[in-house]
Structure formats: C-alpha cells, structure tokens
Design a protein around this motif. Structure first.
Motif, PDB file in Angstrom:
ATOM      1  N   GLY A 131       0.819  -1.209   0.000  1.00 25.40           N
ATOM      2  CA  GLY A 131       0.000   0.000   0.000  1.00 25.40           C
ATOM      3  C   GLY A 131       0.850   1.255   0.000  1.00 25.40           C
ATOM      4  O   GLY A 131       0.607   2.194  -0.763  1.00 25.40           O
ATOM      5  N   LYS A 132       1.879   1.263   0.856  1.00 20.48           N
ATOM      6  CA  LYS A 132       2.774   2.415   0.935  1.00 20.48           C
ATOM      7  C   LYS A 132       3.614   2.544  -0.332  1.00 20.48           C
ATOM      8  O   LYS A 132       3.879   3.656  -0.800  1.00 20.48           O
ATOM      9  N   LYS A 134       2.784   1.624  -3.381  1.00 20.27           N
ATOM     10  CA  LYS A 134       1.953   2.047  -4.514  1.00 20.27           C
ATOM     11  C   LYS A 134       1.459   3.479  -4.411  1.00 20.27           C
ATOM     12  O   LYS A 134       1.046   4.059  -5.421  1.00 20.27           O
ATOM     13  N   LYS A 135       1.484   4.045  -3.218  1.00 20.23           N
ATOM     14  CA  LYS A 135       0.871   5.361  -3.026  1.00 20.23           C
ATOM     15  C   LYS A 135       1.418   6.446  -3.959  1.00 20.23           C
ATOM     16  O   LYS A 135       0.642   7.141  -4.625  1.00 20.23           O
TER      17      LYS A 135
END
Length: 339
Positions: A131-132, A134-135
């Motif tokens: 998640g981090k 891809k941000k």
C-alpha cells in the motif's frame, strides 16, 4: 454526501496508453500524437523521458523517412517518480497541453525500489508494505487522469503468466504492459504496439497499433498501420468537452470514508442512547411482571443490533433490577430481555 446524478461527459483531454517491445514505435508515435494535439491548442509538450529515447527526435534528420524535421517539446530526464510528479504538478495548463510519460515502466520500478523495509524470508516485499509502495504511483496516475492536459503513457511490454492447475507450473497466457497491475485500466484507450518486418530487403518496416481497449467505442477492435495523429486522435476530438473530471485520489477517498464512518458511528451512538432512554423509562413505569415481560419481548435482536454493547448491557441491567423489584426476588444474570 455524493449521490447519483444524470451522467454527463466530463473529459476535456485524451488519456492514451501504449505498450510494446523495443523498436515498436512507442516514442515516435507518442510524439506524432502529441505534436498534433499541441498544434490545436498552440501550447507546449511536456515529455518525461526516462531513457533518453528522444535524443534524436529533437533534431532534424533529413534522411529520416517519416517526420525528418525536429519535434519541438520540453523534456525532463529522470527515473525518479517523486521528481516527475513534482515537475508535472508545476506545469501551467495555460502553457502546456500535452504530457508524455515514456516510460511508465521505469517510474513503477522506481516506486518499488524506493522500499527500504524488511523483506520476507524468501526475499520478497511483504504484502502489508505494498500500500505504501503504490501510493506515490497511484497519486501520479490520479494527477494524470485528472489533468486538463492530454496524456500519453508509454510502457514496456511484458509477458503475463498464470499457474497451470494441473501441473502447478507458470505458463504464459498473453502480453501486458510492464507497470503496476491496474495501469492498463486507467487510460481511455490502450494500444499494443508491434513492428511488422518487411518481406523484402529494401522495404521499410511498418508500425501497427492494436486498440486493445477503447472507452469511446470509436477505435475499438481496430488496428492502425503507421498510426498518426489523424488516424488516432482526430476521430476522438469531437467527443471531448470543456471540463475535465477529477479523479479521486486514495487519500481523498480515505478522508471521505473516514468522515462518513465517524458520522455513522456518532449517529449510532445517539440512536442507541435514544433506545436505551425510551425502554428504561417504560421499564420504570411497569406496575407488574406481566407488563414488564411484554416490554421484554419488544427488545428483540433487531432492536439490540441498533445499540452499542454498553447500552445493551445497561438496558439488561435495568430490566433485571425492575423484575427483581416487582417479583420480590433476585433473578439469575441470564434472565432478562430475549437475547
């Protein structure tokens, strides 16, 4: 809170993706399309060049068979996704009308390589870290899709695999753009580029663009030999409006969800308290056990599902205390409103 409204076209700029193997004409074709689009608005082209692939296109080459004149554009040469995003956000739409990303593959790799945390035992990135990672990439994509400028995204070609159910081995099932998995779904139109080698020695190879996806329906399923601005973009210009829709970022969506969830929790607290006060008052007014049992039957599972656990416990205690008072006995903890 957002609600449904009559659908309306809010696309003022084309968002085009293309991918293919080396030498399939991605950079050249992107410049042809960008030049045509910029020519309509009399504005500049902003070219993100991650591999110095445009070095010869910015100069005049008389022996070049197609477009011997130099292309006129401004470029940034970097593979840093943070540098690219910062530079693109500084662009003035009054000065620039086209953005070219060449290639998005390198920017996705930059986002992945920026990870410096712990790896799994087999040397892979933990699931919770993605998640981090891809941000910044998703923020860039949201910016590009919301921009009032035309956007052309070029990517390298990769092979898509899946596990064979019988042999449990990986097998190739097709081709894909080498980037974050959702990238091919983002642009309006996605082309797979291919170079067709000539049959005879002195002939020139042809570039073919296959429209794998087309939200407009105009180019869907078609292939274009030696694609140009006229064949690719001109048929779509009449579909564009004056306003560009804003693509919600992950942070914006999270903020909306957080606000709505907090509001819903507050509403549930108020509703729960109202139910507790209503039934507590009625329980206090009961004159005998029969009347109390009638109220107890009204405190159903559905009623309790609309209450918070603490209020359910308080209501149960209230019921038990009133029942003990009316019957003149101490009842077990399990007695009370229907569970």
């Amino acid at each position: 809170m957002a609600g449904f409204r009559k659908a309306k076209a809010e696309q003022a700029a084309l968002k085009i993706g293309m991918y293919g193997p080396p030498g399939s004409g991605k950079s050249f074709t992107s410049l042809l399309l960008a030049e045509g689009l910029a020519g309509i608005t009399k504005k500049r082209i902003a070219y993100v060049d991650t591999e110095n692939g445009t070095d010869f296109y910015c100069q005049t080459v008389p022996t070049r068979a197609v477009h011997p004149a130099a292309f006129d554009f401004d470029a940034i040469y970097t593979r840093s996704i943070t540098e690219v995003t910062a530079s693109l956000r500084e662009l003035n739409p009054a000065e620039y009308s086209v953005i070219v990303i060449d290639s998005i593959t390198h920017l996705w790799e930059a986002a992945r390589q920026a990870y410096s945390g712990k790896l799994t035992k087999i040397g892979t990135i933990p699931m919770q870290a993605w998640g981090k990672i891809k941000k910044p990439y998703k923020d860039l994509m949201s910016f590009l899709l919301s921009s009032p400028m035309h956007v052309i995204i070029c990517g390298r070609q990769g092979v898509e695999y899946e596990t064979d159910e019988e042999t449990d081995e990986l097998k190739a099932i097709g081709l894909k753009m080498k980037a974050e998995g959702e990238t091919p779904y983002e642009p309006h139109i996605l082309f797979r580029m291919e170079i067709i080698k000539p049959k005879h020695t002195n002939e020139i190879a042809s570039i073919v663009a296959y429209a794998e996806k087309d939200r407009t329906g105009v180019l869907a399923g078609r292939s274009f030999v030696n694609p140009t601005f006229t064949s690719i973009c001109v048929p779509l210009l009449g579909l564009l409006g004056e306003k560009q829709a804003h693509m919600q970022t992950g942070d914006e969506a999270a903020a909306v969800d957080s606000e709505n969830l907090i509001r819903a929790e507050k509403d549930r607290l108020f509703a729960s308290n109202d139910i507790l006060r209503e039934f507590s008052a009625r329980i206090d007014l009961c004159k005998d056990s029969a009347e109390l049992k009638t109220i107890g039957k009204e405190i159903t599972t559905d009623v309790k599902s609309r209450m918070i656990p603490a209020d359910v416990a308080d209501l149960r205690k209230k019921y038990q205390e009133r029942e003990a008072f009316l019957s003149g006995r101490i009842i077990p903890e399990s007695d009370g409103p229907e569970e």
